[in-house]
Design a protein around this motif. Structure first.
Motif, PDB file in Angstrom:
ATOM      1  N   GLN A  14      57.808   3.196 -35.336  1.00  0.00           N
ATOM      2  CA  GLN A  14      58.267   2.501 -36.727  1.00  0.00           C
ATOM      3  C   GLN A  14      57.211   1.920 -37.557  1.00  0.00           C
ATOM      4  N   LEU A  15      57.505   2.404 -38.675  1.00  0.00           N
ATOM      5  CA  LEU A  15      56.525   1.954 -39.808  1.00  0.00           C
ATOM      6  C   LEU A  15      57.018   0.312 -40.201  1.00  0.00           C
ATOM      7  N   GLY A  16      55.827  -0.318 -40.328  1.00  0.00           N
ATOM      8  CA  GLY A  16      56.395  -1.729 -40.656  1.00  0.00           C
ATOM      9  C   GLY A  16      54.994  -2.809 -40.875  1.00  0.00           C
ATOM     10  N   LEU A  17      55.491  -3.890 -41.214  1.00  0.00           N
ATOM     11  CA  LEU A  17      54.572  -4.971 -41.688  1.00  0.00           C
ATOM     12  C   LEU A  17      54.807  -6.177 -40.700  1.00  0.00           C
ATOM     13  N   VAL A  18      53.791  -6.861 -40.093  1.00  0.00           N
ATOM     14  CA  VAL A  18      54.227  -7.926 -39.595  1.00  0.00           C
ATOM     15  C   VAL A  18      53.517  -9.313 -39.969  1.00  0.00           C
ATOM     16  N   GLU A  19      53.892 -10.399 -40.611  1.00  0.00           N
ATOM     17  CA  GLU A  19      53.202 -11.337 -40.984  1.00  0.00           C
ATOM     18  C   GLU A  19      53.150 -12.242 -40.173  1.00  0.00           C
ATOM     19  N   SER A  20      51.998 -13.137 -39.886  1.00  0.00           N
ATOM     20  CA  SER A  20      51.743 -14.379 -39.054  1.00  0.00           C
ATOM     21  C   SER A  20      50.736 -15.382 -39.524  1.00  0.00           C
ATOM     22  N   GLY A  21      50.627 -16.379 -39.097  1.00  0.00           N
ATOM     23  CA  GLY A  21      49.720 -17.514 -39.349  1.00  0.00           C
ATOM     24  C   GLY A  21      50.479 -18.707 -40.001  1.00  0.00           C
ATOM     25  N   GLY A  22      51.884 -18.701 -40.245  1.00  0.00           N
ATOM     26  CA  GLY A  22      52.598 -19.584 -40.940  1.00  0.00           C
ATOM     27  C   GLY A  22      52.691 -20.825 -39.862  1.00  0.00           C
ATOM     28  N   GLY A  23      53.208 -21.979 -40.532  1.00  0.00           N
ATOM     29  CA  GLY A  23      53.207 -23.167 -39.729  1.00  0.00           C
ATOM     30  C   GLY A  23      53.357 -24.418 -40.622  1.00  0.00           C
ATOM     31  N   LEU A  24      53.187 -25.492 -39.901  1.00  0.00           N
ATOM     32  CA  LEU A  24      53.144 -26.820 -40.688  1.00  0.00           C
ATOM     33  C   LEU A  24      52.152 -27.538 -40.834  1.00  0.00           C
ATOM     34  N   VAL A  25      51.795 -27.798 -42.146  1.00  0.00           N
ATOM     35  CA  VAL A  25      50.560 -28.406 -42.381  1.00  0.00           C
ATOM     36  C   VAL A  25      50.718 -29.748 -43.471  1.00  0.00           C
ATOM     37  N   GLN A  26      49.751 -30.587 -43.481  1.00  0.00           N
ATOM     38  CA  GLN A  26      49.633 -31.366 -44.433  1.00  0.00           C
ATOM     39  C   GLN A  26      49.104 -31.094 -45.801  1.00  0.00           C
ATOM     40  N   PRO A  27      49.545 -31.858 -46.915  1.00  0.00           N
ATOM     41  CA  PRO A  27      48.763 -31.645 -48.222  1.00  0.00           C
ATOM     42  C   PRO A  27      47.292 -31.336 -48.045  1.00  0.00           C
ATOM     43  N   GLY A  28      46.750 -30.515 -48.609  1.00  0.00           N
ATOM     44  CA  GLY A  28      45.338 -30.399 -48.549  1.00  0.00           C
ATOM     45  C   GLY A  28      44.703 -29.678 -47.455  1.00  0.00           C
TER      46      GLY A  28
ATOM     47  N   SER B 124      44.412 -26.180 -44.720  1.00  0.00           N
ATOM     48  CA  SER B 124      44.430 -24.677 -45.059  1.00  0.00           C
ATOM     49  C   SER B 124      45.189 -23.909 -43.858  1.00  0.00           C
ATOM     50  N   LEU B 125      45.878 -22.859 -44.342  1.00  0.00           N
ATOM     51  CA  LEU B 125      46.161 -21.697 -43.271  1.00  0.00           C
ATOM     52  C   LEU B 125      45.693 -20.344 -43.743  1.00  0.00           C
ATOM     53  N   ARG B 126      45.641 -19.527 -42.946  1.00  0.00           N
ATOM     54  CA  ARG B 126      45.396 -18.132 -43.155  1.00  0.00           C
ATOM     55  C   ARG B 126      46.402 -17.287 -42.729  1.00  0.00           C
ATOM     56  N   LEU B 127      47.098 -16.414 -43.344  1.00  0.00           N
ATOM     57  CA  LEU B 127      48.176 -15.726 -43.200  1.00  0.00           C
ATOM     58  C   LEU B 127      47.567 -14.158 -43.030  1.00  0.00           C
ATOM     59  N   SER B 128      48.266 -13.481 -41.903  1.00  0.00           N
ATOM     60  CA  SER B 128      47.859 -12.281 -41.755  1.00  0.00           C
ATOM     61  C   SER B 128      48.967 -11.380 -41.898  1.00  0.00           C
ATOM     62  N   CYS B 129      48.686  -9.981 -42.353  1.00  0.00           N
ATOM     63  CA  CYS B 129      49.666  -8.827 -42.397  1.00  0.00           C
ATOM     64  C   CYS B 129      49.099  -7.722 -41.886  1.00  0.00           C
ATOM     65  N   ALA B 130      49.808  -7.474 -40.829  1.00  0.00           N
ATOM     66  CA  ALA B 130      49.104  -6.417 -40.047  1.00  0.00           C
ATOM     67  C   ALA B 130      50.037  -4.973 -40.037  1.00  0.00           C
ATOM     68  N   ALA B 131      49.530  -4.158 -40.188  1.00  0.00           N
ATOM     69  CA  ALA B 131      50.372  -2.742 -40.491  1.00  0.00           C
ATOM     70  C   ALA B 131      50.776  -2.185 -39.048  1.00  0.00           C
ATOM     71  N   SER B 132      51.858  -1.736 -39.077  1.00  0.00           N
ATOM     72  CA  SER B 132      52.338  -0.674 -37.538  1.00  0.00           C
ATOM     73  C   SER B 132      52.491   0.458 -37.988  1.00  0.00           C
ATOM     74  N   GLY B 133      52.243   1.792 -37.603  1.00  0.00           N
ATOM     75  CA  GLY B 133      52.535   2.886 -37.557  1.00  0.00           C
ATOM     76  C   GLY B 133      52.035   3.739 -38.965  1.00  0.00           C
ATOM     77  N   PHE B 134      51.105   2.958 -39.743  1.00  0.00           N
ATOM     78  CA  PHE B 134      50.454   3.662 -40.720  1.00  0.00           C
ATOM     79  C   PHE B 134      49.292   2.863 -41.053  1.00  0.00           C
ATOM     80  N   SER B 135      48.328   3.451 -42.085  1.00  0.00           N
ATOM     81  CA  SER B 135      47.097   2.740 -42.448  1.00  0.00           C
ATOM     82  C   SER B 135      47.236   2.042 -43.754  1.00  0.00           C
ATOM     83  N   LEU B 136      46.916   0.986 -43.720  1.00  0.00           N
ATOM     84  CA  LEU B 136      46.786   0.122 -45.163  1.00  0.00           C
ATOM     85  C   LEU B 136      45.712   0.619 -45.979  1.00  0.00           C
ATOM     86  N   GLU B 137      44.731   1.411 -45.373  1.00  0.00           N
ATOM     87  CA  GLU B 137      43.548   1.592 -46.236  1.00  0.00           C
ATOM     88  C   GLU B 137      43.811   2.247 -47.650  1.00  0.00           C
TER      89      GLU B 137
END
Length: 119
Positions: free
Chosen positions: A1-15, A17-30
């Motif tokens: 199944q084609l799709g995208l999966v986000e990850s990396g979110g969470g609870l942080v305090q002001p100031g 940092s976070l890094r979110l990821s978007c991973a593709a499944s079933g197709f190439s993002l290139e």
């Protein structure tokens, strides 16, 4: 199944940092443009950043300029959203989407990842 999966979110305090990821499944993002958007409950979704297949970047929000960075790693079939100096107003569900260009109505969407910025 084609799709995208986000990850990396969470609870942080002001100031912090976070890094979110978007991973593709079933197709190439290139060969696709990948955009990040966010949505606060009760409000409309707004575009944040988008990166084209050639690496061109579109910034939709002046409020994140200098704090957020979008990048891609084609070898990992993943696009990232680096978020620094987070503010409470950045709290939202963040989504990634793929299409042939950076515009509204992209073809593939993930289910989102929640980012909460609170002291």
């Amino acid at each position: 199944q084609l799709g995208l999966v986000e990850s990396g979110g969470g609870l942080v305090q002001p100031g912090e940092s976070l890094r979110l990821s978007c991973a593709a499944s079933g197709f190439s993002l290139e060969h696709y443009a990948i955009g990040w958007s966010r949505q606060v409950p009760g409000k409309e979704r707004e575009g944040v950043l988008c990166i084209s297949s050639s690496g061109g970047i579109t910034n939709y929000l002046d409020s994140v300029k200098g704090r957020f960075t979008i990048s891609r790693d084609n070898a990992k079939n993943t696009v990232y959203l680096q978020m620094n100096s987070l503010k409470p107003e950045d709290t939202a569900v963040y989504y990634c989407a793929a299409d042939d260009g950076c515009h509204d109505g992209m073809s593939y969407w993930g289910e989102g990842t929640l980012v909460t910025v609170s002291s």
